[in-house]
Write a protein that holds these residues in place. Sequence first.
Motif, short mmCIF file in Angstrom:
data_model
loop_
_atom_site.label_atom_id
_atom_site.label_comp_id
_atom_site.label_asym_id
_atom_site.label_seq_id
_atom_site.Cartn_x
_atom_site.Cartn_y
_atom_site.Cartn_z
N GLN A 103 -0.54 -11.45 -8.18
CA GLN A 103 -0.37 -11.13 -9.59
C GLN A 103 -0.08 -9.64 -9.71
OE1 GLN A 103 -2.81 -12.80 -12.57
NE2 GLN A 103 -3.61 -14.45 -11.28
N PHE A 104 0.82 -9.30 -10.65
CA PHE A 104 1.26 -7.92 -10.82
C PHE A 104 0.79 -7.42 -12.19
CE2 PHE A 104 4.02 -7.78 -7.14
CZ PHE A 104 4.28 -9.12 -6.93
N TYR A 105 0.31 -6.16 -12.22
CA TYR A 105 -0.25 -5.59 -13.44
C TYR A 105 0.35 -4.20 -13.69
CZ TYR A 105 -3.89 -9.16 -12.97
OH TYR A 105 -4.55 -10.34 -12.85
N HIS A 106 0.51 -3.93 -15.00
CA HIS A 106 0.90 -2.60 -15.47
C HIS A 106 -0.12 -2.16 -16.50
CE1 HIS A 106 3.54 0.01 -18.25
NE2 HIS A 106 3.00 0.79 -17.31
N GLU A 107 -0.90 -1.16 -16.12
CA GLU A 107 -1.98 -0.67 -16.99
C GLU A 107 -2.87 -1.83 -17.44
OE1 GLU A 107 -0.66 3.39 -16.84
OE2 GLU A 107 -2.56 2.32 -17.16
N ASN A 108 -3.28 -2.65 -16.46
CA ASN A 108 -4.18 -3.80 -16.67
C ASN A 108 -3.54 -4.92 -17.49
OD1 ASN A 108 -6.31 -2.61 -15.22
ND2 ASN A 108 -6.92 -1.43 -17.04
N VAL A 109 -2.23 -4.85 -17.68
CA VAL A 109 -1.52 -5.91 -18.39
C VAL A 109 -0.76 -6.73 -17.35
CG1 VAL A 109 0.24 -6.47 -20.11
CG2 VAL A 109 -1.32 -4.54 -20.47
N SER A 157 1.85 4.94 -9.18
CA SER A 157 2.34 5.53 -10.43
C SER A 157 3.86 5.61 -10.41
CB SER A 157 1.74 6.93 -10.64
OG SER A 157 0.35 6.86 -10.77
N ILE A 158 4.44 5.38 -11.58
CA ILE A 158 5.89 5.50 -11.76
C ILE A 158 6.15 6.38 -12.97
CG2 ILE A 158 8.05 4.31 -12.29
CD1 ILE A 158 7.09 1.94 -10.82
N LYS A 159 7.00 7.33 -12.79
CA LYS A 159 7.48 8.13 -13.91
C LYS A 159 8.96 7.83 -14.10
CE LYS A 159 8.02 12.82 -15.70
NZ LYS A 159 7.87 14.26 -15.41
N ASN A 166 10.58 -8.29 -10.02
CA ASN A 166 11.61 -7.36 -10.46
C ASN A 166 11.38 -6.97 -11.91
OD1 ASN A 166 12.90 -7.45 -7.98
ND2 ASN A 166 14.17 -9.18 -8.57
N LEU A 167 11.60 -5.68 -12.21
CA LEU A 167 11.36 -5.16 -13.55
C LEU A 167 12.50 -4.24 -13.93
CD1 LEU A 167 9.39 -4.95 -15.96
CD2 LEU A 167 8.35 -2.98 -14.81
N PHE A 168 13.09 -4.50 -15.11
CA PHE A 168 14.16 -3.65 -15.63
C PHE A 168 13.51 -2.51 -16.41
CE2 PHE A 168 18.47 -2.81 -16.71
CZ PHE A 168 18.44 -2.25 -17.97
N LEU A 169 13.71 -1.28 -15.95
CA LEU A 169 12.95 -0.13 -16.44
C LEU A 169 13.43 0.34 -17.81
CD1 LEU A 169 12.51 2.08 -13.27
CD2 LEU A 169 10.88 0.53 -14.31
N THR A 170 12.44 0.64 -18.64
CA THR A 170 12.67 1.38 -19.88
C THR A 170 11.76 2.60 -19.86
OG1 THR A 170 10.99 0.14 -21.11
CG2 THR A 170 13.23 -0.76 -21.10
N GLU A 171 11.85 3.40 -20.90
CA GLU A 171 11.05 4.62 -20.93
C GLU A 171 9.56 4.31 -21.02
OE1 GLU A 171 12.28 7.28 -23.95
OE2 GLU A 171 11.06 8.97 -23.25
N GLU A 172 9.22 3.13 -21.59
CA GLU A 172 7.80 2.79 -21.75
C GLU A 172 7.17 2.32 -20.45
OE1 GLU A 172 10.24 1.58 -23.57
OE2 GLU A 172 9.99 2.77 -25.41
N HIS A 173 7.95 2.15 -19.40
CA HIS A 173 7.40 1.59 -18.17
C HIS A 173 6.77 2.63 -17.26
CE1 HIS A 173 10.09 -2.14 -18.71
NE2 HIS A 173 8.83 -2.48 -18.91
N SER A 174 6.68 3.89 -17.70
CA SER A 174 5.95 4.88 -16.92
C SER A 174 4.47 4.55 -16.95
CB SER A 174 6.19 6.28 -17.50
OG SER A 174 7.54 6.65 -17.37
N GLY A 175 3.78 4.73 -15.82
CA GLY A 175 2.35 4.45 -15.77
C GLY A 175 1.94 3.96 -14.40
N ASN A 176 0.74 3.33 -14.34
CA ASN A 176 0.15 2.87 -13.11
C ASN A 176 0.35 1.36 -12.95
OD1 ASN A 176 -0.83 5.44 -12.42
ND2 ASN A 176 -2.62 5.15 -13.74
N TYR A 177 0.65 0.96 -11.71
CA TYR A 177 0.85 -0.44 -11.39
C TYR A 177 -0.05 -0.81 -10.21
CZ TYR A 177 5.08 -0.25 -14.27
OH TYR A 177 5.96 -0.12 -15.28
N PHE A 178 -0.54 -2.04 -10.22
CA PHE A 178 -1.27 -2.55 -9.08
C PHE A 178 -1.06 -4.05 -9.02
CE2 PHE A 178 -4.25 -2.82 -12.56
CZ PHE A 178 -4.88 -4.07 -12.39
#
Length: 1321
Positions: free
Chosen positions: A1039-1045, A1089-1091, A1061-1073
Amino acid sequence: MLLWAALLILVPVSGQFALPKPVISLHPPWTTVFLGETVNLTCKGFHSYKPEKTKWYHANYKGEKEEREISGNTLKVCGSGEFKCQVRGSPPSDPVRLYFSTGLLILQAPHSVFEGDTLFLRCQKQGKKKLSAVKYIWNGNTLYKSNKSLDLSIPRASLNNSGHYQCIGFMDKNHVLESNPKVIKIQELFPRPKLNATAFQPMEGSSVNLTCETHLHPERLDTPLHFTFFRDKGVILSGWNNSSELQIPIIWKEDSGLYGCGIETMTHSVRKHSLLLEISVQRIPVSQVSMETQPPGGQAVEGETLVLVCSVAEGTGYTTFSWHRENMKESLGRKTERSQRAELEIPAIRESHAGGYYCTADNSYGPVHSEVVNITVREIPSNRSNLMGLGAAGGFFSILLLLFFCWSWRKSGNNFQEEETRSPPNPASGESPWSICPAQVQLQPLYVNVQYQEGDLVYSEIQTIWLRGEEEARASRTSLEQKRTSIVYSEVKIQPSTNPAEEVSSSKDEDMECHTNVFNQKLMFLGQYLLWPPFWMVLVFMPLWAILLVLGPVPGQSVSRQFTAALKSRISVQPPWTNYFSGDTATLSCHKPGFLPYQIKWYRGGRLLSRNTNTFQVNESGNFKCQADNLPPSKSVHLDFSNAQLILQAPFEVFEKDSVVLKCQEKKRTSRSNITFYRNGQHLPHQGAEYHIQNADLQHNGDYHCKNRYASSNKVKIQVQELFPRPVLLARPSQPIDGSPVDLICDTQLSPQKSNVQLKFCFLKDDLISRQVCRRDPEYHIPAIRKEDSTSYICKAGTSNIWKTSRPFQIPVQIPVSLPVLTLSTARAKALEGDMATLRCEAQRGSPPIWYQFYHENVPLGSSTTSSIGGASLSFPLTTEHSGKYYCTARNHLRLQYSKAVSLFVIVPVSRPTLTLRTPRTQAVVGDTIELHCEAPRGSPPILYQFYHENIILGRHTAPSGGGASFNLSLTAEHSGNYFCEANNGQEAQRSVTITLNVIVPVSHPGLTLRMPRTQAVVGDTVEFHCEALTGSPPIQYQFYHENVNLGNSSALSGGGASFNLFLTEEHSGNYFCEASNVAGAQQSEAVSIKVIVPVSRPVLTLRAPKAQVVVGDVVELLCEALSGSPPILYQFYYENITLGNSSAPFGGGAFFNFSVTREHSGNYSCEANNRLWAQQSDKVTLFVTGLTGDRSGSVAAGLTGMLLSMVVLAAGALLFHCWLSRKAGRMPASDPTRRPSDSEPQEPTYSNVSGWVELQPVYSNVNSLGGDVVYSEVRWCTKARPYAVASVPMVPENKGSPVIYTEVKVACTSASKPNCQPPQ
């Protein structure tokens, strides 16, 4: 490699190599045995062959010592004590202590165990009765207890496994036996490596060699090692390979950091890393900054390209070059390059560009300035200016004729039509009469990026507000409401069609009639225009004027190609003396070696005297030299014209073996007096006025002068020069291979003053002249050199009276090693375990040293080096592993050769073993310890048992007395699979049946990796998240998470990882696990982390001026701003594609650039935004500069002014004529009823489809209208109606078929000029 290093450290002793310590091996390998058993000790020397004799030293525990020498290298021992051995020429070996026990229970361990080996321990009982269970004690703690296996094996032993061991045997509950305690020390295979570098503070741009140094234990010199290099614990410089060195060809400042290396064995059993070594790369600061110009000398011609070249003599890394002009703060340009040179180009140099320029260079140590270079700009020559002035006068005369013709036609009541290309529809009523129009003002069209669509009505309106006085006209900044300045602006209004059924034109017939009238009117106007007399006059004067403008010489530059020859100019004197009486004349000649000089310059004391004369006569003292063509100047010659009564004359130059004449000249030759000569103050036995030196050499050097009874002459220094230096004999190549050609070169060089002398060369071998006779060629060719030609050579060079001999030169002829022959010998026809086998490798030919290497199935066995022709041998006792193919290699510095393979088979029959697997529970889990027990029912001891997992060997155990063997294994995830064992007693190996084991593995912490199309994440990129747990029994759920989502999940049915696979937007900066889970539990990965970086948008350039109309001297501000983009953003400002400067916005936003306006600043400006990800350019903004102070004198201004005035008058005349022709044809009435002076508001077009107007920003222009006049224009677009037309963005009109754009310029009088007219509001 390490074995070769060990060979290199051998030191010569008495003409032979001193060997390292030999090593003692045991068979069986135990140091504790029962009394009555025997142990074979084998002394293994460094040389691989078996020594003929071995000396043994024995010391028992009572202190008694014994020494004896035996044949061979094996000693059979049956008593306790300490043993050493020594082979010929080597020091004694390390001691081996054997203990023959009389106890009931003993603990047996190998003599030497190295880290990474498997430690085998045996608990042995004396007698036939067996133990029921055993327990092993380590440092007082229970290590292992079993009632099934009596042996203990510890795989991959480390230094931590050293300590005190003891075993306890159980026969029954009441009978317990304890063994002797045993101290086991795990030996270090190799010490911790040490990283060395050729330089710890290297200079930037240089190379650095890294060496990972360690050494193997002498008993394990054949262990292969792999090396790796890294930096800052994260940057891998090289993967695992067998090279202990790494070369960094070019190291930069960014490469500074902590470096380390690692070493591991090929089996990955031992791995060690070095301490980190800090390498600090030193950057060389820039120095000696200089600026040059192209064309050279700072001389430029107006209008040509000027290149400013900034260079540094020293400096490494990225250097920022910046160009400046004196008394200006702003930089003319800036470049950052990893180079010592950069250029700035000024496309068109002007007279205003003249002045001082300099450049700076900075590579992070601060800017260093160059010297100021003055740039001078030459104008167009005066003769061309006069011709251009004449052309301007002709143009002015054409203008006068055109004005006169216009006035005469105007007085007669005729007018010209305004529009040339399009005929507008009939104007509405109410238009002001054309007869009262003042002289028309034609404006420069200003286009903006507006887009039109069909169905839109577009027109512009130009209005002029009357100024009431000169003082108000001088006002610098006003508004439209104040009406204090002449302001012309245009309004562009757009009317979208709201009714799809309506059209701007009533029908297709009207459109056709409109186009037909336009075409007919064009033909009529063209015919009348061609019959107009002033047209032909202008047609004659204009080409004549253009021809005059281009006449005259165009200034250029004469570019001479200069080169520096290897030879210098040569000067000679005739008569060949350096001293003369006053009144005498000497003739100097200048020579160019090998050529006749084309251009000659003569100098005295650095001052140019004359040129273009091959000879030059001199009658004054001084230092003279010449320069022939572009060669370097000659050697300076000093001539002295003396008033003395007595002078000594000597040649200018003296070479060895020359015949020299010194003349002692008296000014008054009436009396003959005795003349004596002196050298260095010593009298020379000679009589007469001339002193002769035959075959001059170094002993004749000194200061000479002469005397008579009345006077003493000047001193002349004689310095005998070498005609040519001692030759040097060279060979090409210097170390030839047997049979290859060789060229001998006798290298020397004649003095330039004696370049016409012919030298002869002789080549000698062993002091005997070669077959070829001495000749003038300095090279001697040997077609094929042989080994017997490896001897001493010399060469001689000289003339008839001078010969010089080179030093002896030895030519070592090299012989590649020949194909080696490998022979294998054993003690009997069938090789059995324990027998000695001897390998001998020998190459018949080859230049020493020759390195021999022995291989068994591509695994190195040992090596040896010989310094002379002969072979090398390797002896070893046979074991079960020695079956297979053997070969050897012979190598010298020229070639590597392989021998043919030789096979060896060790035949020992053994029965098929049985493998049993013992686990603590029904199902094996990671962490459990299992026991593998292998036993062959029959077979001659000793029997070697080997345990396998998926064909990979786990370990081996020898049963010297028969029976079975056990192997303990601590389970990991990799231990699932098939297991079998193999029994071998040296004759034939047998394999057991395969047993399958399934190990349940809990899932491990997963690793989350990102795969991006580039180094940095950018909006719009697709990023692949890959989550993988290295261990874990399948299936595994990810399972993949972005900021616990939760973003999504995926399942790996057969293990491995999963991707998302994830198509990046400006809101996708943050921590992933990510999270991995199986039936045993779940584990989370570390956060990543992705900026996300946003590309810079297209910037908007805004031009801010202190007033509406920019004049010379105003300060203009350029604002460049990109609405979006990740900072930092670098803004660059351009003028006509020339860089003005740059500015950085570290936190986003815009940037400013200010500059003071000059007359050259009119033109287009643009800017560029760049955030290192994307660069965008703005639209161009046009700046018009007015108020030029002063008229520039010169031909260019006069010519351009004349041409512009001619073009304006021609256009005006053509426009008036067209108006008149149209009026005469009845196409335009005298008045327009839609425009009346009395109207208070401008009349709008009366179209039924006009519903609303869109008003745009006014556009201002520098038009000064006549006081009291209100001027405006109306632009109409006549097209076919388009159904469902909607309002759209305006665009620049294009000259296409359907749309018709035309302009009517109308004038309404103000109340001040006409009482009947009302000024527009």
